[in-house]
Design a protein around this motif. Structure first.
Motif: not given
Length: 125
Positions: A65, A68-71, A73, A111-112, A114, A116-117
């Protein structure tokens, strides 16, 4: 030009993808496979054209991901990936990598707004 035509997949991280897949199979009845679960459906307006959406848990340690550092996608289905990427470039969207082609479709990551991938997929159904 159409852009997104549907959700191609939902991907998320968890502590133990195998156990998570087993939990969803047991408690929610997902028909699982080694990659998670695949939901088949039919596209409109041609109700004879089968499509699919993938559900996949990843290990928490994945770099898939990044950046991005989000968990999570989201994978979006698109009709003409190459043309869409060119339009997105002119709109200032960050294109993370180059288009890759596999026997089941073409993929690219963006990437959006913010960071986010997001995965874009032109399926070969």
């Amino acid at each position: 030009m159409k852009r997104v035509t549907g959700i191609g997949g939902v991907f998320f991280t968890c502590k133990d993808p195998k156990k998570m897949t087993e939990w969803y199979q047991k408690h929610l009845g997902l028909d699982t496979n080694p990659y998670g679960a695949t939901f088949e459906w039919y596209e409109s307006p041609d109700s004879s054209k089968k499509a699919q959406t993938q559900w996949t848990p990843f290990p928490q340690t994945t770099n898939y991901f990044a950046p991005s550092n989000k968990d999570f996608m989201i994978n979006y289905r698109v009709e003409n990936l190459e043309a869409l990427v060119e339009v997105l470039k002119t709109e200032g969207v960050t294109i993370v990598d180059t288009i890759e082609t596999f026997d089941y479709g073409k993929f690219v990551h963006i990437l959006d707004g913010e960071g986010n991938k997001v995965q874009l997929w032109e399926p070969i159904d």
